[in-house]
Enzyme design. Structure first.
Site, PDB file in Angstrom:
ATOM      1  N   LYS A 230      92.314  75.604  42.894  1.00  0.00           N
ATOM      2  CA  LYS A 230      92.716  74.100  42.729  1.00  0.00           C
ATOM      3  C   LYS A 230      92.289  73.309  41.733  1.00  0.00           C
ATOM      4  CE  LYS A 230      91.348  73.188  47.620  1.00  0.00           C
ATOM      5  NZ  LYS A 230      90.295  72.532  48.437  1.00  0.00           N
TER       6      LYS A 230
ATOM      7  N   GLY B  52      81.211  71.575  28.945  1.00  0.00           N
ATOM      8  CA  GLY B  52      81.048  72.953  29.066  1.00  0.00           C
ATOM      9  C   GLY B  52      80.853  73.488  27.696  1.00  0.00           C
ATOM     10  N   PHE B  53      80.748  74.940  27.519  1.00  0.00           N
ATOM     11  CA  PHE B  53      80.622  75.660  25.955  1.00  0.00           C
ATOM     12  C   PHE B  53      81.553  75.009  25.159  1.00  0.00           C
ATOM     13  CE2 PHE B  53      82.112  79.745  24.167  1.00  0.00           C
ATOM     14  CZ  PHE B  53      81.424  79.496  22.938  1.00  0.00           C
TER      15      PHE B  53
ATOM     16  N   LYS C  87     101.844  61.741  31.654  1.00  0.00           N
ATOM     17  CA  LYS C  87     103.129  61.175  31.950  1.00  0.00           C
ATOM     18  C   LYS C  87     102.978  59.374  32.025  1.00  0.00           C
ATOM     19  CE  LYS C  87     106.334  60.832  35.851  1.00  0.00           C
ATOM     20  NZ  LYS C  87     106.321  61.201  37.124  1.00  0.00           N
ATOM     21  N   ARG C  88     102.042  59.135  32.783  1.00  0.00           N
ATOM     22  CA  ARG C  88     102.072  57.650  33.028  1.00  0.00           C
ATOM     23  C   ARG C  88     101.835  56.996  31.362  1.00  0.00           C
ATOM     24  NH1 ARG C  88      97.838  54.073  33.191  1.00  0.00           N
ATOM     25  NH2 ARG C  88      96.271  55.533  33.941  1.00  0.00           N
TER      26      ARG C  88
ATOM     27  N   LEU D  69      90.324  70.919  29.550  1.00  0.00           N
ATOM     28  CA  LEU D  69      89.638  72.355  29.487  1.00  0.00           C
ATOM     29  C   LEU D  69      88.945  72.455  30.746  1.00  0.00           C
ATOM     30  CD1 LEU D  69      90.245  71.629  26.504  1.00  0.00           C
ATOM     31  CD2 LEU D  69      87.700  72.046  26.067  1.00  0.00           C
TER      32      LEU D  69
ATOM     33  N   TYR E  43      91.864  82.951  38.910  1.00  0.00           N
ATOM     34  CA  TYR E  43      91.595  82.400  37.614  1.00  0.00           C
ATOM     35  C   TYR E  43      93.032  82.568  36.866  1.00  0.00           C
ATOM     36  CZ  TYR E  43      89.613  81.686  32.789  1.00  0.00           C
ATOM     37  OH  TYR E  43      89.591  81.237  31.586  1.00  0.00           O
TER      38      TYR E  43
ATOM     39  N   ASN F  92      82.837  67.756  36.336  1.00  0.00           N
ATOM     40  CA  ASN F  92      82.092  67.738  37.485  1.00  0.00           C
ATOM     41  C   ASN F  92      80.681  68.588  37.367  1.00  0.00           C
ATOM     42  OD1 ASN F  92      82.655  70.460  37.642  1.00  0.00           O
ATOM     43  ND2 ASN F  92      83.828  70.279  39.637  1.00  0.00           N
TER      44      ASN F  92
HETATM   45  P1  NAD Z   1      82.633  76.521  30.637  1.00  0.00           P
HETATM   46  O1  NAD Z   1      82.337  76.989  32.084  1.00  0.00           O
HETATM   47  O2  NAD Z   1      81.563  76.382  29.815  1.00  0.00           O
HETATM   48  O3  NAD Z   1      83.331  74.904  30.740  1.00  0.00           O
HETATM   49  C1  NAD Z   1      84.222  74.555  31.906  1.00  0.00           C
HETATM   50  C2  NAD Z   1      83.769  72.909  32.333  1.00  0.00           C
HETATM   51  O4  NAD Z   1      84.704  72.660  33.087  1.00  0.00           O
HETATM   52  C3  NAD Z   1      82.236  72.933  32.677  1.00  0.00           C
HETATM   53  O5  NAD Z   1      81.766  71.858  32.003  1.00  0.00           O
HETATM   54  C4  NAD Z   1      82.717  72.521  34.024  1.00  0.00           C
HETATM   55  O6  NAD Z   1      81.496  71.709  34.707  1.00  0.00           O
HETATM   56  C5  NAD Z   1      83.951  71.804  34.008  1.00  0.00           C
HETATM   57  N1  NAD Z   1      84.565  71.943  35.396  1.00  0.00           N
HETATM   58  C6  NAD Z   1      84.878  72.899  36.134  1.00  0.00           C
HETATM   59  N2  NAD Z   1      85.738  72.527  37.100  1.00  0.00           N
HETATM   60  C7  NAD Z   1      85.722  71.237  37.381  1.00  0.00           C
HETATM   61  C8  NAD Z   1      86.607  70.226  37.860  1.00  0.00           C
HETATM   62  N3  NAD Z   1      86.963  70.430  38.985  1.00  0.00           N
HETATM   63  N4  NAD Z   1      86.529  68.905  37.422  1.00  0.00           N
HETATM   64  C9  NAD Z   1      85.947  68.753  36.226  1.00  0.00           C
HETATM   65  N5  NAD Z   1      85.282  69.569  35.658  1.00  0.00           N
HETATM   66  C10 NAD Z   1      85.148  70.841  35.679  1.00  0.00           C
HETATM   67  O7  NAD Z   1      84.101  77.377  30.068  1.00  0.00           O
HETATM   68  P2  NAD Z   1      84.373  77.399  28.620  1.00  0.00           P
HETATM   69  O8  NAD Z   1      84.066  78.652  27.904  1.00  0.00           O
HETATM   70  O9  NAD Z   1      83.741  76.203  27.878  1.00  0.00           O
HETATM   71  O10 NAD Z   1      86.061  77.159  28.812  1.00  0.00           O
HETATM   72  C11 NAD Z   1      86.755  76.088  28.684  1.00  0.00           C
HETATM   73  C12 NAD Z   1      88.096  76.441  28.887  1.00  0.00           C
HETATM   74  O11 NAD Z   1      88.608  77.254  28.015  1.00  0.00           O
HETATM   75  C13 NAD Z   1      88.336  76.624  30.502  1.00  0.00           C
HETATM   76  O12 NAD Z   1      89.473  75.844  30.794  1.00  0.00           O
HETATM   77  C14 NAD Z   1      88.765  78.209  30.245  1.00  0.00           C
HETATM   78  O13 NAD Z   1      89.344  78.789  31.117  1.00  0.00           O
HETATM   79  C15 NAD Z   1      89.340  78.142  28.811  1.00  0.00           C
HETATM   80  N6  NAD Z   1      89.121  79.406  28.016  1.00  0.00           N
HETATM   81  C16 NAD Z   1      87.637  80.005  27.602  1.00  0.00           C
HETATM   82  C17 NAD Z   1      87.659  81.235  26.892  1.00  0.00           C
HETATM   83  C18 NAD Z   1      86.036  81.517  26.484  1.00  0.00           C
HETATM   84  O14 NAD Z   1      86.127  82.856  26.017  1.00  0.00           O
HETATM   85  N7  NAD Z   1      85.407  80.810  26.546  1.00  0.00           N
HETATM   86  C19 NAD Z   1      88.627  82.001  26.834  1.00  0.00           C
HETATM   87  C20 NAD Z   1      90.052  81.589  27.572  1.00  0.00           C
HETATM   88  C21 NAD Z   1      90.068  80.420  28.171  1.00  0.00           C
HETATM   89  N1  UDP Z   2      97.752  60.963  38.498  1.00  0.00           N
HETATM   90  C1  UDP Z   2      96.592  60.528  38.094  1.00  0.00           C
HETATM   91  N2  UDP Z   2      96.523  59.615  37.070  1.00  0.00           N
HETATM   92  C2  UDP Z   2      97.644  58.795  36.664  1.00  0.00           C
HETATM   93  C3  UDP Z   2      98.686  59.064  37.238  1.00  0.00           C
HETATM   94  C4  UDP Z   2      98.801  59.953  38.113  1.00  0.00           C
HETATM   95  O1  UDP Z   2      95.510  61.122  38.522  1.00  0.00           O
HETATM   96  O2  UDP Z   2      97.323  57.684  35.869  1.00  0.00           O
HETATM   97  C5  UDP Z   2      98.032  61.901  39.512  1.00  0.00           C
HETATM   98  C6  UDP Z   2      98.205  61.634  40.887  1.00  0.00           C
HETATM   99  O3  UDP Z   2      97.670  62.189  41.897  1.00  0.00           O
HETATM  100  C7  UDP Z   2      99.703  61.956  40.792  1.00  0.00           C
HETATM  101  C8  UDP Z   2      99.984  63.309  40.054  1.00  0.00           C
HETATM  102  O4  UDP Z   2      99.118  62.865  39.112  1.00  0.00           O
HETATM  103  O5  UDP Z   2     100.024  62.370  42.266  1.00  0.00           O
HETATM  104  C9  UDP Z   2     101.119  63.786  39.499  1.00  0.00           C
HETATM  105  O6  UDP Z   2     101.618  62.685  39.095  1.00  0.00           O
HETATM  106  P1  UDP Z   2     103.339  62.363  39.018  1.00  0.00           P
HETATM  107  O7  UDP Z   2     103.588  61.008  38.201  1.00  0.00           O
HETATM  108  O8  UDP Z   2     103.706  63.563  38.117  1.00  0.00           O
HETATM  109  O9  UDP Z   2     103.897  62.613  40.493  1.00  0.00           O
HETATM  110  P2  UDP Z   2     103.590  61.703  41.882  1.00  0.00           P
HETATM  111  O10 UDP Z   2     102.995  62.624  42.735  1.00  0.00           O
HETATM  112  O11 UDP Z   2     102.936  60.518  41.468  1.00  0.00           O
HETATM  113  O12 UDP Z   2     105.065  61.452  42.198  1.00  0.00           O
END
Ligand code: NAD
Ligand code: UDP
Ligand code: UDP
Length: 324
Positions: free
Chosen positions: A100, A21-22, A114-115, A82, A154, A43
């Site tokens: 989510k 991202g940005f 944690k791990r 991020l 958000y 993603n």
């Molecule tokens: P962006 O949209 O350019 O970047 C976000 C990145 O996260 C993207 O590359 C996107 O593909 C990826 N992404 C989204 N959902 C995902 C998922 N479920 N799994 C994996 N990757 C995922 O935004 P940005 O401006 O670069 O923001 C980066 C972070 O900074 C964000 O968490 C945002 O909330 C935070 N933030 C940004 C600003 C701003 O002004 N730019 C302000 C406050 C907070």
């Molecule tokens: N997890 C992960 N990578 C790791 C360890 C954990 O993605 O190397 C994820 C896993 O889905 C887990 C969640 O992190 O459910 C939270 O982990 P935690 O040890 O806090 O709790 P758990 O659910 O394992 O009891």
């Protein structure tokens, strides 16, 4: 901090989620520049491979397409979380997925940290303050957020992520760093992400009307990306006990109308202002109090809006090939 990945070169391996991202792509450039290895997990929902294309032949850089809502098992020394769409049109496109990403994504990344017993950074936001009743916003302000509005996926997602970060810190002694980021702009912003800076520059360059929502009297304080990343890096190097949250942003406040007029002048555009309805729950004012960052990080932004806009306008001219 010694490397736990057993890297034979003694380099640290850093995970950046949302790295395509940005802001993530700027952070990755800085981490690579200082000698780290980087694993970028994204993603590509709002990110763009073009932001990391220049790293294709960099042996210290790896890209993994993955959604952080699902567990991730990798070996790294530090995590920067991020991943999350940041512009209102993107995070409102699939609001359930936005929550989510913030909540399940935070749990997975915290479980990973944690791990590995490693430090983890959270890109939180000024949106945790909602439509603030306190101005400027200090970290001690609890915010004014509508829990059921169109921005809630958000705002509340990020608030819940902060809760999770602080509970993992208290419950598992996790080494967390939570930054509350205020509006940031610069090259590699998505040209169609609907944010005010990208919208106004794209509209001005195309000679189209500049869409000012409401009367344009609402305010924002705009931080240039390079300044922001400087602040993040300083924060991530602070001692373990300093968790934040810490505001990172530029305290110079402008009305949206002032921003529109500035961009028209700087681009030499013939665009006129077009007033449109103010979106629901749009915060009326926003400006960070950055006293804590000044005191604890010895950081404050140094790139003023005119200079940052100049660089951003040049970038948008290149990507849109609207340059004469
Ligand atoms: P962006 O949209 O350019 O970047 C976000 C990145 O996260 C993207 O590359 C996107 O593909 C990826 N992404 C989204 N959902 C995902 C998922 N479920 N799994 C994996 N990757 C995922 O935004 P940005 O401006 O670069 O923001 C980066 C972070 O900074 C964000 O968490 C945002 O909330 C935070 N933030 C940004 C600003 C701003 O002004 N730019 C302000 C406050 C907070
Ligand atoms: N997890 C992960 N990578 C790791 C360890 C954990 O993605 O190397 C994820 C896993 O889905 C887990 C969640 O992190 O459910 C939270 O982990 P935690 O040890 O806090 O709790 P758990 O659910 O394992 O009891
Ligand atoms: N805005 C605007 N015209 C646009 C895009 C946004 O007037 O084309 C306004 C928007 O209503 C808000 C401010 O600019 O008051 C900042 O919007 P942005 O989406 O960039 O960020 P956020 O609202 O999340 O701070």
């Amino acid at each position: 901090m010694p490397s736990i990945t057993g890297n034979k070169f003694g380099r640290r391996r850093i995970l950046v989620t949302g790295g395509a991202g940005f802001l993530g792509s700027h952070l990755i450039d800085r981490l690579l520049k200082r000698g780290d290895e980087v694993l970028c997990v994204d993603n590509l929902f709002t990110g763009n491979k073009a932001n990391i294309d220049h790293l294709a032949n960099e042996p210290r850089f790896e890209f993994m397409r993955h959604d952080i809502c699902f567990p991730l098992y990798v070996e790294v020394d530090e995590i920067w979380n991020l991943a999350c769409p940041a512009s209102p049109i993107h995070y409102q496109h699939d609001p359930v997925q936005t929550t989510k990403t913030s909540v399940h994504g935070a749990i997975n990344m915290l479980g990973l940290a944690k791990r590995l017993d490693c430090r983890i950074f959270q890109a939180s936001t000024s949106e945790v303050y909602g439509d603030p009743a306190v101005h400027p916003q200090t970290e001690s302000y609890w915010g004014n957020v509508n829990p059921i509005g169109i921005r809630s996926c958000y705002d509340e997602g990020k608030r819940c992520a902060e809760t999770l970060f602080f509970d993992y810190h208290r419950q598992h002694d996790l080494d967390i760093k939570v930054a509350r980021i205020f509006n940031t702009y610069g090259p590699r912003m998505h040209p169609a992400d609907g944010r005010v800076v990208s919208n106004f520059i794209m509209q001005a360059l195309a000679g189209e009307p500049i869409t000012v929502y409401g009367k344009g009297e609402q305010t924002r304080s705009f931080c240039y990306a390079d300044d922001l990343i400087d602040g993040w890096l300083k924060f991530m190097d602070t001692e373990k006990g300093f968790t934040g949250p810490v505001n990172i942003g530029n305290p110079h406040e402008f009305t949206i109308r002032e921003l529109a007029e500035k961009i028209i002048t700087m681009t030499g555009s013939s665009s006129a202002l077009e007033f449109k309805p103010l979106p629901q729950d749009d915060p009326i004012q926003r400006k960070p109090d950055i006293s804590l960052a000044i005191e604890k990080l010895d950081w404050q932004p140094c790139i003023e809006l005119d200079e940052g806009l100049e660089k951003t306008i040049s970038y948008f001219k290149t990507v849109t090939q609207l340059s004469p």
